[in-house]
Structure formats: structure tokens, C-alpha cells
Design a protein around this motif. Structure first.
Motif, PDB file in Angstrom:
ATOM      1  N   ASP A 110      10.020  12.940  -4.305  1.00 15.53           N
ATOM      2  CA  ASP A 110       9.149  13.129  -3.135  1.00 15.53           C
ATOM      3  C   ASP A 110       8.518  11.800  -2.687  1.00 15.53           C
ATOM      4  O   ASP A 110       8.067  11.018  -3.512  1.00 15.53           O
ATOM      5  N   SER A 111       8.496  11.582  -1.366  1.00 15.17           N
ATOM      6  CA  SER A 111       7.911  10.349  -0.832  1.00 15.17           C
ATOM      7  C   SER A 111       6.539  10.598  -0.217  1.00 15.17           C
ATOM      8  O   SER A 111       5.829   9.656   0.122  1.00 15.17           O
ATOM      9  N   GLY A 112       6.206  11.865  -0.021  1.00 14.14           N
ATOM     10  CA  GLY A 112       4.950  12.193   0.646  1.00 14.14           C
ATOM     11  C   GLY A 112       5.084  12.250   2.161  1.00 14.14           C
ATOM     12  O   GLY A 112       4.115  12.556   2.869  1.00 14.14           O
ATOM     13  N   PRO A 157       9.715   7.942  10.995  1.00 13.39           N
ATOM     14  CA  PRO A 157       9.513   6.507  10.741  1.00 13.39           C
ATOM     15  C   PRO A 157       8.307   6.256   9.838  1.00 13.39           C
ATOM     16  O   PRO A 157       7.187   6.098  10.301  1.00 13.39           O
ATOM     17  N   ASP A 158       8.556   6.255   8.538  1.00 12.94           N
ATOM     18  CA  ASP A 158       7.514   6.025   7.542  1.00 12.94           C
ATOM     19  C   ASP A 158       8.183   5.292   6.381  1.00 12.94           C
ATOM     20  O   ASP A 158       9.162   5.796   5.828  1.00 12.94           O
ATOM     21  N   MET A 159       7.668   4.107   6.045  1.00 14.96           N
ATOM     22  CA  MET A 159       8.328   3.261   5.041  1.00 14.96           C
ATOM     23  C   MET A 159       8.346   3.880   3.648  1.00 14.96           C
ATOM     24  O   MET A 159       9.062   3.408   2.765  1.00 14.96           O
ATOM     25  N   ARG A 160       7.547   4.941   3.437  1.00 16.32           N
ATOM     26  CA  ARG A 160       7.584   5.559   2.107  1.00 16.32           C
ATOM     27  C   ARG A 160       8.941   6.205   1.828  1.00 16.32           C
ATOM     28  O   ARG A 160       9.299   6.422   0.673  1.00 16.32           O
ATOM     29  N   ILE A 213      11.153   3.365   0.492  1.00 20.21           N
ATOM     30  CA  ILE A 213      10.528   2.939  -0.777  1.00 20.21           C
ATOM     31  C   ILE A 213      10.838   3.974  -1.869  1.00 20.21           C
ATOM     32  O   ILE A 213      11.287   3.623  -2.969  1.00 20.21           O
ATOM     33  N   ALA A 214      10.625   5.247  -1.554  1.00 15.34           N
ATOM     34  CA  ALA A 214      10.883   6.303  -2.548  1.00 15.34           C
ATOM     35  C   ALA A 214      12.374   6.369  -2.886  1.00 15.34           C
ATOM     36  O   ALA A 214      12.743   6.607  -4.039  1.00 15.34           O
ATOM     37  N   HIS A 215      13.216   6.152  -1.886  1.00 16.44           N
ATOM     38  CA  HIS A 215      14.665   6.177  -2.148  1.00 16.44           C
ATOM     39  C   HIS A 215      15.032   5.120  -3.183  1.00 16.44           C
ATOM     40  O   HIS A 215      15.729   5.394  -4.160  1.00 16.44           O
ATOM     41  N   ALA A 216      14.542   3.904  -2.962  1.00 17.40           N
ATOM     42  CA  ALA A 216      14.894   2.811  -3.871  1.00 17.40           C
ATOM     43  C   ALA A 216      14.233   2.990  -5.240  1.00 17.40           C
ATOM     44  O   ALA A 216      14.831   2.681  -6.270  1.00 17.40           O
ATOM     45  N   MET A 217      13.016   3.526  -5.249  1.00 18.23           N
ATOM     46  CA  MET A 217      12.328   3.701  -6.530  1.00 18.23           C
ATOM     47  C   MET A 217      12.959   4.796  -7.379  1.00 18.23           C
ATOM     48  O   MET A 217      12.933   4.727  -8.610  1.00 18.23           O
ATOM     49  N   ALA A 218      13.510   5.810  -6.742  1.00 22.86           N
ATOM     50  CA  ALA A 218      14.104   6.916  -7.498  1.00 22.86           C
ATOM     51  C   ALA A 218      15.588   6.695  -7.757  1.00 22.86           C
ATOM     52  O   ALA A 218      16.180   7.390  -8.567  1.00 22.86           O
ATOM     53  N   VAL A 235       0.842  -1.205   0.000  1.00 14.97           N
ATOM     54  CA  VAL A 235       0.000   0.000   0.000  1.00 14.97           C
ATOM     55  C   VAL A 235       0.883   1.263   0.000  1.00 14.97           C
ATOM     56  O   VAL A 235       0.624   2.230  -0.730  1.00 14.97           O
ATOM     57  N   SER A 236       1.949   1.243   0.797  1.00 19.55           N
ATOM     58  CA  SER A 236       2.865   2.394   0.820  1.00 19.55           C
ATOM     59  C   SER A 236       3.550   2.574  -0.538  1.00 19.55           C
ATOM     60  O   SER A 236       3.783   3.702  -0.981  1.00 19.55           O
TER      61      SER A 236
END
Ligand code: NAD
Ligand code: MG
Length: 407
Positions: free
Chosen positions: A287-289, A270-273, A276-281, A15-16
Motif C-alpha cells: 500500500d502507498s496510501g 499523480p502522487d509520488m508515493r 516510491i512504494a513500487h520501488a520500496m516493495a 517526506v513522501s
């Protein structure tokens, strides 16, 4: 524009991940989404993200999902079911990145399939790596796949590693890794009270909102144990060079201590986004939100050494990686069975470590040799090594259940 397949899209990490994808429609297109049983969430995700494929692993739920799709305005969706379908979508040509966010051993084969195809693997599913160890790392190396850690600590360590560092390589300038842990909900609970802990208390994590299995792992600190093994594999470093640090604020997500005395830390809310955003970019940033970190609001950070008597699972994980061979596979399998039994109120919280230890003691060299003999007929080295892992995993699960029934 990259195509992404999200294995375990209906879970907390899934979901994140979709939240981050939604912020970057020009960077990512969703190709495939998968769920085990949660067809309602999968249906909503299909409506919103219009993937090409959806997998419902649970074959009893698939017909209902197909019906729901038929009665909707969703067009051109290929629906698959069964666990084989996970591998199929992980291998699709249009998929560049695979988010491995299935919980537990069920994620191993599809993640390995993606690794074999040389995909970019965003690895959240630590159990898959812990159970398969070198096999997984060698598969990545051989195919030229890109492996990026999503687990917040490993992502933090990766961010603190030397420039151009590649996962799996040794980093000679690194003296040690400081692996941080929140300490979970029972950091201060009197040890004698742990026997009475309920599943609801165990899954109520003070800092992170996660799936039920990993929440229990955090409460026993097996999560940190699995992460210790994960760190040894990802960063090619000895267990002795990793220090677990309890840092209750969960603002520093881990640190790297260099030979020159510099210590680099990665911080954030502490937010997994964030990971996640680091690896995706990667290697860029986007921006991870997640809201920015207010260091004045935090004001203070604490660090302490973990107490292995309070957290025997952490000790068992250390022993498993030090023993090596198939012991991490045994540890992981026994833990999965014990945690499930605890969540079903079949055993007490403190029985989790007891059952894992019994199962580990049962796995003598003789037992492993026997299993090795059984799987030896496989022709190439890689598949016989993988089959040994799968055989050990299955056997350890049976043994843990036997110990559970006997107690
Ligand atoms: P979760 O329980 O919320 O979600 C699990 C996902 O896996 C769901 O989509 C579910 O449908 C799928 N799944 C479960 N069993 C399956 C099976 N047998 N076959 C196929 N699919 C199956 O879990 P989560 O918290 O999102 O964790 C996922 C993974 O990420 C775990 O390995 C966990 O250790 C790791 N992780 C999670 C977090 C977190 O913050 N949640 C942080 C770090 C690492
Ligand atoms: Mg973690």
C-alpha cells in the motif's frame, strides 16, 4: 526488514518516502536521514522515526540542531555534518536501500558511494544520473547494486518493461518509449508572455506538488529533457526511440511500445508515493496510501506533441544527449545555475534557455580536451572519468555565471 537511508529526507520526495515508510514498519527501519538546512523538519523526523544517524550538511546549522537534540528525549542519535557525511551514511553496513532524493549535483557523490557499495538505490535525483551518465551506470553494473527508478515516468516505463527486465539492459522487443509530460503551467501561455513569468507562477505546477527547482524545470520542460537523458541511460535506448508526449491529465505516467504493436501504459493518480512504494516493495507490492484511480472521473485523456519553440530547453537536452560526451553534464550545470538565478529574480524565465545554450556552445572539443588534460593524472580510469565530470560541472557553472553577468 530493510534499513533505509534517505538522502534529502526534508524535501518533497523525502517526506513522501517517510509517509510510505510509516505505513510499513515491519518492512523498513530508518537508519539515516539527511537535510541541507531545514533542521526543524529534520528534528521532527528524528523524533518520529528514531534513526541512528542524522546529517545536517550546512555546518552553520549543525550546532543548533545538536542543541535541539540535546534538549529533547531523542537518545542514541549520531549527528554528522558537512557533505562528506552524506557518503558516510550512504555506505553504512546497516543500510540496505538508499533513497537518493537530494536535488541537483549535490546528490552525485553520496549516490555513487551507495552504488559502489552495491546497495539498492531508489533514484529520484535525476541530475546525478544525467551529469555522470555511463560512469554511474557502470558503477552500478560493476558492484551489482540494484537501481530502481523513482521518477514517475521511469518507474512507469520500468513497470511496463518485459518480465525480469533489469535496468541498464537493452530490451530488443521494445520499439520505442512514450515519455509523458504534463506540459507544466505554461502549456498554453502565449509564447511572447513567457518573458514576464514570475518564480511564483513558475513553481505553481498544475498536477504535481514538488520542490522549487524541479517545478521550474517542469515549467521550462527541462525536466522532460533531463528525463529523456535519464531514460536513454536507464533503459539503454537511443534518444530517437523516445517520443515525448504531452498528456495534460497526468494519469498515464509513460508507455512502452513493443515490436508487435502492443503499447503498455502505467496509470495512477499523480502522487509520488506510488512510484516510491513500487520501488520500496519491489518485486512485491504494498500500500502507498494513494487513493484509487477513478477512471470515470477522468473520462478523457489528451495527447499532443511538444512545441520545441515554446520549450527550447527540451530541444537543448535532446542536442546534449545526441552530442554525448560531457554535454549532458554541461546542460545540467548550466540549468542549475540559471534556475537558481531565476528563482532569485536575477534573470527572466526566458533567459534560462538562452544561458544554457550559450554555455553549451562555449564547451567546444578544445575546452573539453584541456580539462581532460588537467585530470589525466588520476591513476584509474574510473576516477579520472569522474574527475572530468566534476571539473566540467564546476567550469560550466562559472561560465554560465559569466554569461549571466555579461548580459
Ligand atoms: P526538494 O527541494 O523538495 O528537496 C531537496 C532535498 O535535498 C532536501 O531534503 C534538501 O535538504 C536536500 N538538499 C538540497 N541541497 C542540498 C545540498 N547542497 N546538499 C545536501 N542536501 C541538499 O526537492 P524534491 O522535489 O524532493 O526533489 C528531489 C529530487 O527528486 C530532485 O532531483 C528531483 O528532480 C527528483 N524528483 C522529484 C519529484 C517530485 O515530485 N518532487 C519527482 C521526480 C523526481
Ligand atoms: Mg518525472
Amino acid at each position: 526488514m530493510k534499513g533505509i537511508c534517505i538522502l534529502g529526507s526534508t524535501g518533497s520526495i523525502g517526506v513522501s518516502t517517510l509517509d510510505v515508510v510509516a505505513r510499513h514498519p515491519d518492512h523498513y527501519k530508518v537508519i539515516a536521514l539527511t537535510a541541507n538546512t531545514n533542521i526543524d523538519v529534520l528534528f521532527e523526523q528524528c523524533q518520529r522515526f528514531q534513526p541512528e544517524y542524522a546529517v545536517v550538511v550546512d555546518e552553520t546549522k549543525a550546532p543548533l540542531f545538536i542543541e535541539k537534540i540535546k534538549n529533547s528525549n531523542i537518545k542514541n542519535l549520531t549527528i554528522l555534518s558537512g557533505s562528506q557525511a552524506l557518503e558516510e551514511v550512504a555506505r553504512l553496513e546497516t543500510v540496505d536501500s538508499v533513497m537518493a532524493a537530494i536535488v541537483g549535483a549535490a546528490g552525485l557523490l553520496p549516490t555513487l558511494a551507495a552504488a559502489k557499495m552495491g546497495k539498492t538505490i531508489l533514484l529520484a535525483n535525476k541530475e546525478a544520473l544525467v551529469m555522470s551518465g555511463d560512469i554511474f551506470m557502470q558503477t552500478v553494473e560493476k558492484s551489482g547494486a540494484t537501481l530502481l527508478p523513482i521518477d514517475s515516468e521511469h518507474n512507469a516505463i520500468f513497470q511496463c518493461m518485459p518480465a525480469h527486465y533489469k535496468i541498464g539492459n537493452k530490451a530488443p522487443s521494445v520499439r520505442r518509449i512514450l515519455l509523458t509530460a504534463s506540459g507544466g503551467p505554461f502549456r498554453e501561455t502565449p509564447v511572447e508572455e513567457l518573458v514576464h513569468v514570475t518564480p511564483d507562477q513558475a513553481v505553481a505546477h498544475p498536477k504535481w506538488d514538488m520542490g522549487r527547482k524541479i517545478s521550474v524545470d517542469s515549467a521550462t520542460m527541462m525536466n522532460k529533457g533531463l528525463e529523456l537523458i535519464e531514460a536513454c541511460l536507464l533503459f539503454n535506448i537511443a534518444p530517437d526511440a523516445i517520443q515525448v508526449v504531452i498528456h495534460k491529465q497526468s494519469i498515464i505516467h509513460s508507455m512502452v511500445d513493443y515490436v508487435d504493436g502492443s503499447v503498455l501504459a502505467q496509470m495512477g493518480n499523480p502522487d509520488m508515493r506510488i512510484p516510491i512504494a513500487h520501488a520500496m516493495a519491489y518485486p512485491e507490492r504494498f500500500d502507498s496510501g494513494v487513493s484509487h484511480l477513478d477512471i470515470f472521473e477522468i473520462a478523457q485523456m489528451d495527447f499532443e506533441k511538444p512545441n520545441l519553440e515554446r520549450f527550447p530547453c527540451l530541444r537543448l537536452a535532446k542536442e546534449a544527449i545526441e552530442t554525448g560526451g560531457v554535454m549532458p553534464t554541461v546542460l545540467n550545470a548550466a540549468n542549475e545555475i540559471a534556475v537558481e538565478a531565476f528563482l532569485n529574480e536575477q534573470i527572466k524565465f526566458t533567459d534560462i534557455a538562452v544561458l544554457i545554450e550559450k554555455t553549451m556552445l562555449y564547451f567546444t572539443q578544445e575546452i573539453v580536451d584541456n580539462l581532460t588534460h588537467v585530470v589525466q593524472n588520476f591513476t584509474d580510469e574510473q576516477s579520472s572519468a569522474l574527475n572530468l565530470i566534476l571539473a566540467v560541472d564546476a567550469h560550466a557553472r562559472v561560465e554560465t555565471k559569466t554569461f549571466m553577468e555579461a548580459s
